[in-house]
Design a protein around this motif. Structure first.
Motif, short mmCIF file in Angstrom:
data_model
loop_
_atom_site.label_atom_id
_atom_site.label_comp_id
_atom_site.label_asym_id
_atom_site.label_seq_id
_atom_site.Cartn_x
_atom_site.Cartn_y
_atom_site.Cartn_z
N PHE A 26 25.65 85.58 -35.25
CA PHE A 26 25.65 84.13 -35.16
C PHE A 26 25.90 83.63 -33.75
CE2 PHE A 26 26.71 85.09 -39.56
CZ PHE A 26 25.73 84.35 -40.21
N SER A 27 26.78 84.30 -33.04
CA SER A 27 27.08 83.90 -31.67
C SER A 27 27.44 85.13 -30.86
CB SER A 27 28.24 82.90 -31.66
OG SER A 27 29.41 83.49 -32.18
N PHE A 28 27.27 85.01 -29.56
CA PHE A 28 27.60 86.13 -28.69
C PHE A 28 27.99 85.62 -27.31
CE2 PHE A 28 23.08 85.39 -28.43
CZ PHE A 28 22.82 85.41 -27.07
N ARG A 29 28.75 86.45 -26.60
CA ARG A 29 29.18 86.10 -25.25
C ARG A 29 28.03 86.33 -24.29
NH1 ARG A 29 34.84 87.47 -22.37
NH2 ARG A 29 34.27 86.65 -20.35
N ILE A 30 27.85 85.39 -23.36
CA ILE A 30 26.82 85.53 -22.33
C ILE A 30 27.44 86.34 -21.20
CG2 ILE A 30 25.26 84.35 -20.75
CD1 ILE A 30 25.42 81.91 -22.63
N CYS A 36 34.95 82.57 -20.37
CA CYS A 36 34.27 83.15 -21.53
C CYS A 36 33.24 82.13 -22.03
CB CYS A 36 35.29 83.46 -22.62
SG CYS A 36 34.55 84.08 -24.14
N ILE A 37 31.96 82.40 -21.77
CA ILE A 37 30.88 81.50 -22.17
C ILE A 37 30.18 82.12 -23.38
CG2 ILE A 37 28.78 80.30 -21.45
CD1 ILE A 37 31.23 79.54 -19.77
N ILE A 38 30.07 81.33 -24.45
CA ILE A 38 29.52 81.83 -25.71
C ILE A 38 28.32 80.99 -26.12
CG2 ILE A 38 30.01 82.20 -28.16
CD1 ILE A 38 32.93 82.78 -27.33
N LYS A 39 27.31 81.67 -26.64
CA LYS A 39 26.09 81.02 -27.12
C LYS A 39 26.03 81.18 -28.63
CE LYS A 39 21.10 81.11 -26.33
NZ LYS A 39 20.07 81.70 -25.45
N VAL A 40 25.92 80.05 -29.34
CA VAL A 40 25.78 80.06 -30.80
C VAL A 40 24.30 79.91 -31.11
CG1 VAL A 40 26.43 78.98 -32.97
CG2 VAL A 40 28.04 78.97 -31.05
N LYS A 41 23.76 80.88 -31.84
CA LYS A 41 22.33 80.87 -32.15
C LYS A 41 22.04 80.40 -33.57
CE LYS A 41 19.59 84.00 -30.56
NZ LYS A 41 18.93 85.27 -30.25
N LYS A 42 23.01 80.44 -34.42
CA LYS A 42 22.78 80.12 -35.83
C LYS A 42 23.55 78.86 -36.21
CE LYS A 42 20.80 84.20 -36.86
NZ LYS A 42 19.53 84.41 -37.48
N ILE A 43 22.90 77.71 -36.06
CA ILE A 43 23.51 76.43 -36.41
C ILE A 43 22.68 75.80 -37.53
CG2 ILE A 43 24.10 74.11 -35.61
CD1 ILE A 43 24.37 75.27 -32.80
N ALA A 44 23.32 75.51 -38.63
CA ALA A 44 22.63 74.85 -39.73
C ALA A 44 22.46 73.38 -39.37
CB ALA A 44 23.43 74.98 -41.02
N PHE A 81 38.52 78.77 -23.69
CA PHE A 81 39.71 79.06 -22.89
C PHE A 81 40.84 79.38 -23.86
CE2 PHE A 81 37.03 76.23 -20.44
CZ PHE A 81 36.91 76.92 -19.24
N LYS A 82 41.02 80.67 -24.11
CA LYS A 82 41.97 81.13 -25.12
C LYS A 82 43.40 80.71 -24.80
CE LYS A 82 40.90 84.95 -27.09
NZ LYS A 82 40.67 86.32 -27.53
N ALA A 83 43.83 80.87 -23.55
CA ALA A 83 45.21 80.56 -23.17
C ALA A 83 45.53 79.08 -23.35
CB ALA A 83 45.45 80.97 -21.72
#
Length: 114
Positions: free
Chosen positions: A44-48, A56-64, A84-86
């Protein structure tokens, strides 16, 4: 989870709302999911990777998208965000349809997070 948006992201949404009337609602659902699990979750999503930046940049490919009936999560919409987890924060960078663009705007990523 705190959510922020780049100015450019808001312009993307405004442009896409002309074609996909349910986009605001669809993004609200995505926010609910990201508040619980903001990390990447293939397929559904992965880190670029290979950006050369610490964020941490993430791309979501599966959006309804409700406006694209019968497509489910194969709507073709893409969402790019920085996690940004922290700080327990997500910044929305870009949203687009795969027909309009093949890949994310790396210039926008570098300008804001590089």
């Amino acid at each position: 989870m705190d959510f922020e948006e780049l100015k450019e992201f808001r312009k993307d949404v405004k442009y896409l709302l002309k074609r996909y009337k349910s986009l605001e609602d669809d993004l609200s659902v995505v926010k609910l999911v990201l508040a619980i699990n903001p990390d990447e979750r293939p397929p559904f999503s992965f880190r670029i990777d290979n950006l050369g930046i610490d964020s941490c940049i993430i791309k979501v490919k599966k959006i309804a998208c409700k406006s694209l009936k019968g497509k489910g999560v194969n709507s073709g919409l893409r969402l790019i965000y920085a996690h940004f987890k922290a700080e327990n924060k997500i910044v929305f960078i870009e949203v687009y349809h795969k027909v309009d663009k093949e890949v994310e705007d790396r210039g926008r990523i570098y300008k804001n997070f590089g």
